[in-house]
Design a protein around this motif. Structure first.
Motif, PDB file in Angstrom:
ATOM      1  N   SER A  21       0.829  -1.203   0.000  1.00 13.50           N
ATOM      2  CA  SER A  21       0.000   0.000   0.000  1.00 13.50           C
ATOM      3  C   SER A  21       0.870   1.263   0.000  1.00 13.50           C
ATOM      4  O   SER A  21       0.615   2.216  -0.747  1.00 13.50           O
ATOM      5  CB  SER A  21      -0.915  -0.009   1.222  1.00 13.50           C
ATOM      6  OG  SER A  21      -1.646   1.179   1.306  1.00 13.50           O
ATOM      7  N   LEU A  22       1.910   1.248   0.816  1.00 12.57           N
ATOM      8  CA  LEU A  22       2.818   2.398   0.854  1.00 12.57           C
ATOM      9  C   LEU A  22       3.583   2.558  -0.463  1.00 12.57           C
ATOM     10  O   LEU A  22       3.786   3.681  -0.932  1.00 12.57           O
ATOM     11  CB  LEU A  22       3.799   2.264   2.025  1.00 12.57           C
ATOM     12  CG  LEU A  22       3.183   2.434   3.406  1.00 12.57           C
ATOM     13  CD1 LEU A  22       4.187   2.069   4.490  1.00 12.57           C
ATOM     14  CD2 LEU A  22       2.682   3.858   3.601  1.00 12.57           C
ATOM     15  N   LEU A  23       3.976   1.457  -1.067  1.00 11.03           N
ATOM     16  CA  LEU A  23       4.685   1.526  -2.346  1.00 11.03           C
ATOM     17  C   LEU A  23       3.787   2.089  -3.446  1.00 11.03           C
ATOM     18  O   LEU A  23       4.248   2.835  -4.311  1.00 11.03           O
ATOM     19  CB  LEU A  23       5.201   0.144  -2.749  1.00 11.03           C
ATOM     20  CG  LEU A  23       6.364  -0.401  -1.939  1.00 11.03           C
ATOM     21  CD1 LEU A  23       6.641  -1.846  -2.314  1.00 11.03           C
ATOM     22  CD2 LEU A  23       7.604   0.451  -2.133  1.00 11.03           C
ATOM     23  N   ARG A  24       2.500   1.756  -3.398  1.00 11.69           N
ATOM     24  CA  ARG A  24       1.559   2.257  -4.406  1.00 11.69           C
ATOM     25  C   ARG A  24       1.384   3.774  -4.312  1.00 11.69           C
ATOM     26  O   ARG A  24       0.996   4.413  -5.281  1.00 11.69           O
ATOM     27  CB  ARG A  24       0.205   1.574  -4.257  1.00 11.69           C
ATOM     28  CG  ARG A  24       0.197   0.163  -4.773  1.00 11.69           C
ATOM     29  CD  ARG A  24      -1.223  -0.428  -4.739  1.00 11.69           C
ATOM     30  NE  ARG A  24      -1.134  -1.846  -4.540  1.00 11.69           N
ATOM     31  CZ  ARG A  24      -1.433  -2.506  -3.411  1.00 11.69           C
ATOM     32  NH1 ARG A  24      -1.900  -1.861  -2.370  1.00 11.69           N
ATOM     33  NH2 ARG A  24      -1.282  -3.799  -3.340  1.00 11.69           N
ATOM     34  N   GLU A  25       1.636   4.349  -3.133  1.00 10.78           N
ATOM     35  CA  GLU A  25       1.487   5.784  -2.928  1.00 10.78           C
ATOM     36  C   GLU A  25       2.644   6.588  -3.524  1.00 10.78           C
ATOM     37  O   GLU A  25       2.563   7.802  -3.619  1.00 10.78           O
ATOM     38  CB  GLU A  25       1.376   6.108  -1.438  1.00 10.78           C
ATOM     39  CG  GLU A  25       0.113   5.612  -0.795  1.00 10.78           C
ATOM     40  CD  GLU A  25       0.077   5.906   0.693  1.00 10.78           C
ATOM     41  OE1 GLU A  25       0.894   6.709   1.187  1.00 10.78           O
ATOM     42  OE2 GLU A  25      -0.774   5.309   1.380  1.00 10.78           O
ATOM     43  N   THR A  26       3.708   5.926  -3.905  1.00 13.30           N
ATOM     44  CA  THR A  26       4.870   6.631  -4.446  1.00 13.30           C
ATOM     45  C   THR A  26       4.664   6.947  -5.918  1.00 13.30           C
ATOM     46  O   THR A  26       3.734   6.442  -6.550  1.00 13.30           O
ATOM     47  CB  THR A  26       6.161   5.798  -4.296  1.00 13.30           C
ATOM     48  OG1 THR A  26       6.099   4.677  -5.180  1.00 13.30           O
ATOM     49  CG2 THR A  26       6.360   5.332  -2.862  1.00 13.30           C
ATOM     50  N   GLU A  27       5.546   7.765  -6.458  1.00 11.71           N
ATOM     51  CA  GLU A  27       5.480   8.109  -7.877  1.00 11.71           C
ATOM     52  C   GLU A  27       6.183   7.075  -8.748  1.00 11.71           C
ATOM     53  O   GLU A  27       6.184   7.192  -9.963  1.00 11.71           O
ATOM     54  CB  GLU A  27       6.099   9.479  -8.114  1.00 11.71           C
ATOM     55  CG  GLU A  27       7.564   9.532  -7.727  1.00 11.71           C
ATOM     56  CD  GLU A  27       8.151  10.919  -7.794  1.00 11.71           C
ATOM     57  OE1 GLU A  27       9.084  11.104  -8.606  1.00 11.71           O
ATOM     58  OE2 GLU A  27       7.700  11.800  -7.052  1.00 11.71           O
ATOM     59  N   PHE A  28       6.738   6.060  -8.141  1.00  8.60           N
ATOM     60  CA  PHE A  28       7.473   5.037  -8.873  1.00  8.60           C
ATOM     61  C   PHE A  28       6.560   3.885  -9.265  1.00  8.60           C
ATOM     62  O   PHE A  28       5.573   3.603  -8.597  1.00  8.60           O
ATOM     63  CB  PHE A  28       8.638   4.505  -8.038  1.00  8.60           C
ATOM     64  CG  PHE A  28       9.586   5.574  -7.605  1.00  8.60           C
ATOM     65  CD1 PHE A  28      10.480   6.132  -8.509  1.00  8.60           C
ATOM     66  CD2 PHE A  28       9.575   6.043  -6.308  1.00  8.60           C
ATOM     67  CE1 PHE A  28      11.352   7.133  -8.119  1.00  8.60           C
ATOM     68  CE2 PHE A  28      10.442   7.039  -5.910  1.00  8.60           C
ATOM     69  CZ  PHE A  28      11.330   7.586  -6.809  1.00  8.60           C
ATOM     70  N   THR A  29       6.924   3.212 -10.320  1.00  7.17           N
ATOM     71  CA  THR A  29       6.191   2.036 -10.759  1.00  7.17           C
ATOM     72  C   THR A  29       7.056   0.811 -10.510  1.00  7.17           C
ATOM     73  O   THR A  29       8.202   0.774 -10.937  1.00  7.17           O
ATOM     74  CB  THR A  29       5.854   2.133 -12.263  1.00  7.17           C
ATOM     75  OG1 THR A  29       5.092   3.310 -12.478  1.00  7.17           O
ATOM     76  CG2 THR A  29       5.067   0.919 -12.709  1.00  7.17           C
TER      77      THR A  29
END
Length: 90
Positions: A21-29
């Protein structure tokens, strides 16, 4: 099918979901491969993984074993230790 570039070494579904969930909030794919055991870890290491997120409290494969496997195989993959027992933001 895209090749995973992030390996998530975590054996708890609840912790994994918080981390994802936290990774999805970043601008990275990210293309994420989540694994829970040593056999899958070994199989993924030569698949183009760019970095590894490893839960400090993994029960089956601790961070020291996972790091040692990288060293023994002379792999230079960034290995980031995380503590999945934090409180996620609301």
């Amino acid at each position: 099918m895209a090749v995973p570039n992030l390996l998530l070494l975590c054996d708890s579904a609840q912790k994994s979901e918080k981390i994802l969930s936290l990774l999805r909030e970043t601008e990275f794919t990210f293309v994420i491969e989540q694994i829970t055991n040593e056999k899958d870890y070994l199989n993924c290491l030569n698949s183009g993984i760019k970095f590894i997120l490893a839960d400090y409290q993994h029960q089956e494969l601790d961070i020291f074993q996972a790091s040692q496997i990288l060293q023994e195989n002379k792999l230079e993959i960034p290995f980031i230790v995380i503590n999945g027992s934090y409180n996620a933001r609301d």
